[in-house]
Write a protein that holds these residues in place. Structure first.
Motif, short mmCIF file in Angstrom:
data_model
loop_
_atom_site.label_atom_id
_atom_site.label_comp_id
_atom_site.label_asym_id
_atom_site.label_seq_id
_atom_site.Cartn_x
_atom_site.Cartn_y
_atom_site.Cartn_z
N LEU A 244 -32.30 34.82 88.11
CA LEU A 244 -33.20 34.20 89.08
C LEU A 244 -33.34 35.06 90.33
N ASP A 245 -32.23 35.60 90.81
CA ASP A 245 -32.30 36.48 91.98
C ASP A 245 -33.17 37.71 91.68
N SER A 246 -32.98 38.26 90.48
CA SER A 246 -33.74 39.46 90.12
C SER A 246 -35.22 39.16 89.97
N ILE A 247 -35.54 38.01 89.37
CA ILE A 247 -36.94 37.61 89.23
C ILE A 247 -37.56 37.40 90.60
N THR A 248 -36.83 36.73 91.46
CA THR A 248 -37.34 36.50 92.82
C THR A 248 -37.63 37.81 93.53
N ALA A 249 -36.66 38.74 93.48
CA ALA A 249 -36.84 40.03 94.15
C ALA A 249 -38.03 40.79 93.57
N ALA A 250 -38.17 40.79 92.24
CA ALA A 250 -39.26 41.54 91.61
C ALA A 250 -40.62 41.03 92.04
N PHE A 251 -40.80 39.71 92.03
CA PHE A 251 -42.11 39.18 92.38
C PHE A 251 -42.36 39.19 93.88
N GLU A 252 -41.32 39.02 94.69
CA GLU A 252 -41.52 39.15 96.13
C GLU A 252 -41.95 40.56 96.49
N ASP A 253 -41.36 41.56 95.84
CA ASP A 253 -41.74 42.94 96.12
C ASP A 253 -43.20 43.22 95.75
N MET A 254 -43.75 42.41 94.85
CA MET A 254 -45.15 42.58 94.45
C MET A 254 -46.09 41.65 95.22
N GLY A 255 -45.58 41.01 96.27
CA GLY A 255 -46.43 40.20 97.14
C GLY A 255 -46.47 38.72 96.83
N TYR A 256 -45.64 38.24 95.93
CA TYR A 256 -45.60 36.81 95.61
C TYR A 256 -44.58 36.11 96.50
N GLU A 257 -44.73 34.80 96.58
CA GLU A 257 -43.76 33.96 97.26
C GLU A 257 -43.13 33.03 96.23
N VAL A 258 -41.84 32.77 96.40
CA VAL A 258 -41.11 31.92 95.45
C VAL A 258 -40.73 30.63 96.16
N HIS A 259 -41.11 29.49 95.58
CA HIS A 259 -40.91 28.19 96.22
C HIS A 259 -40.16 27.23 95.29
N ALA A 260 -40.09 26.00 95.76
CA ALA A 260 -39.66 24.84 94.98
C ALA A 260 -38.18 24.81 94.67
N GLY A 261 -37.36 24.70 95.73
CA GLY A 261 -35.95 24.41 95.54
C GLY A 261 -35.19 25.46 94.79
N PHE A 262 -35.42 26.72 95.10
CA PHE A 262 -34.71 27.80 94.39
C PHE A 262 -33.20 27.67 94.54
N GLU A 263 -32.74 27.15 95.68
CA GLU A 263 -31.30 27.06 95.92
C GLU A 263 -30.62 25.99 95.10
N THR A 264 -31.36 25.06 94.52
CA THR A 264 -30.74 23.94 93.81
C THR A 264 -31.03 23.97 92.33
N LEU A 265 -31.27 25.17 91.80
CA LEU A 265 -31.62 25.26 90.38
C LEU A 265 -30.52 24.76 89.47
N THR A 266 -29.27 24.93 89.87
CA THR A 266 -28.19 24.49 89.00
C THR A 266 -28.16 22.98 88.90
N ALA A 267 -28.68 22.28 89.90
CA ALA A 267 -28.66 20.83 89.86
C ALA A 267 -29.97 20.26 89.37
N GLU A 268 -31.02 21.05 89.40
CA GLU A 268 -32.33 20.57 89.00
C GLU A 268 -32.70 21.13 87.63
N ASP A 269 -33.98 21.36 87.40
CA ASP A 269 -34.40 21.75 86.06
C ASP A 269 -34.61 23.25 85.90
N GLY A 270 -34.28 24.03 86.91
CA GLY A 270 -34.41 25.48 86.79
C GLY A 270 -35.81 26.00 86.96
N THR A 271 -36.70 25.27 87.64
CA THR A 271 -38.10 25.67 87.77
C THR A 271 -38.38 26.21 89.17
#
Length: 375
Positions: A244-271
């Motif tokens: 997840l960290d690697s995916i976030t870094a890859a898409f942020e470097d290409m100009g995307y933003e990552v949202h929706a509770g990234f910090e709580t993926l272990t407790a939520e559905d991983g989306t």
């Protein structure tokens, strides 16, 4: 690849081993040290250098696990020592750091010898305790019932030595109820009036010790099994967090933003949700399952109302296709291989409409969190 994509994920061995080492060392997730060298060698096509670096990582990780096992045994024997009140020396637990695999292996070998000796002395202490209780008054301790006579002193001494010798076989971390069962059998010596009767009691003590040791070994095995399950769960979470960290870094470097509770993926559905400033009406929902599978779907934030909207949909889908392929290359450099198992070409079907409103977050804040996770 318009509204959906499925891809299988596989982590490089260097990443898996490095994450395991980082967990054992209490550090944050991320390939580091020789693991990073192995990845670099892989990217450069230097097979021999990669094999050497990977072998070193494997040796280090294996040695660290051996240290963790010895530390657990030290803690268990320390608990037993306190429970039975024994004055037995134990080695200090080792705090792994930057030691070499050879240094860690040498410590484990020395610890094994010290722990075997400590366990032997704890068993002797326990045997002496039981013997002292039974033979506090030797003449009375072996007095027979009515019509019987006590064994002569020499014979009583032999019985006591036999009992202590047999009792040393009892594992020192046997459960309280197991020790009580053995002690109750040993207490029957107080009613033994002949050598034959004493031997019969000692045989019962042997049998109870065997049963106690068997159950103790079963408990130890169960504790090891639970520890292995905890370790596997922690490793799986570390691997998913790394992906997840690697995916976030890859898409942020290409100009995307990552949202929706990234910090709580272990407790939520991983989306997570990917957006761009130039995408007012589009986003990508992405889910990572157990660091082994990724699903992504492009969605609309509001229904398409015209042919022009649908034309824009196709453009966004093509843009997303190119970004995903670029991200796959970046992820491969981080030791994350992905094999697409299913996709749709742009424009094959209408984009679904998001059932949830887009959540936004400042991109600078995302990058700061990302840096914190890797520091």
């Amino acid at each position: 690849m318009s509204s959906g994509i499925d891809a299988d994920i596989a982590l490089d061995a260097a990443v898996v081993l490095s994450l395991g080492m980082n967990r054992l060392l209490g550090r944050g997730a991320g390939a580091a040290g020789r693991g990073a060298e192995a990845l670099a060698a892989l990217a450069a096509g230097r097979a021999e250098a990669r094999a050497a670096a990977l072998a070193e990582v494997e040796s280090q990780e294996r040695a660290l696990r051996e240290v963790v096992e010895r530390n657990a045994r030290i803690a268990a024997l320390a608990e037993t020592r306190a429970k039975i009140g024994a004055d037995v020396a134990l080695p200090e637990q080792w705090t792994p750091g930057e030691q070499s695999a050879e240094e860690l292996t040498a410590w484990c070998a020395a610890a094994d010898r010290a722990l075997d000796e400590a366990e032997r002395r704890l068993s002797e202490h326990l045997a002496a305790q039981v013997s002292a209780q039974l033979f506090a008054v030797p003449a009375e301790g072996l007095t027979a019932g009515a019509g019987k006579s006590a064994p002569p002193p020499a014979e009583a001494g032999d019985v006591r030595r036999d009992l202590e010798r047999i009792m040393t076989r009892l594992l020192p971390d046997a459960a309280d109820e197991e020790r009580r069962a053995v002690a109750e059998a040993a207490a029957l010596l107080s009613g033994a009036g002949t050598a034959e009767e004493a031997e019969s009691v000692l045989q019962e003590v042997r049998l109870r010790i065997q049963a106690a040791n068997r159950r103790t070994e079963e408990r130890r095995a169960e504790e090891r099994r639970r520890a292995a399950e905890r370790d596997a769960a922690e490793q799986a979470e570390a691997e998913r967090r790394y992906v997840l960290d690697s995916i976030t870094a890859a898409f942020e470097d290409m100009g995307y933003e990552v949202h929706a509770g990234f910090e709580t993926l272990t407790a939520e559905d991983g989306t997570v949700t990917l957006t761009k400033g130039a995408w007012p009406d589009h986003s990508v929902r992405m889910r990572v399952d157990d660091a082994a599978h990724v699903r992504a779907s492009m969605v609309r934030e509001r229904p398409a109302e015209s042919e022009d909207d649908r034309r824009v949909d196709v453009e966004r889908e093509r843009e997303w296709c190119a970004a995903f392929e670029a991200a796959r290359e970046r992820l491969a450099g981080a030791g994350i291989r992905s094999d697409v198992s299913w996709r749709l070409e742009p424009g094959v079907r209408e984009l679904p409409v998001s059932a949830r409103p887009r959540q936004t977050r400042a991109r600078a804040g995302q990058r700061e969190r990302h840096r914190e996770r890797h520091n």
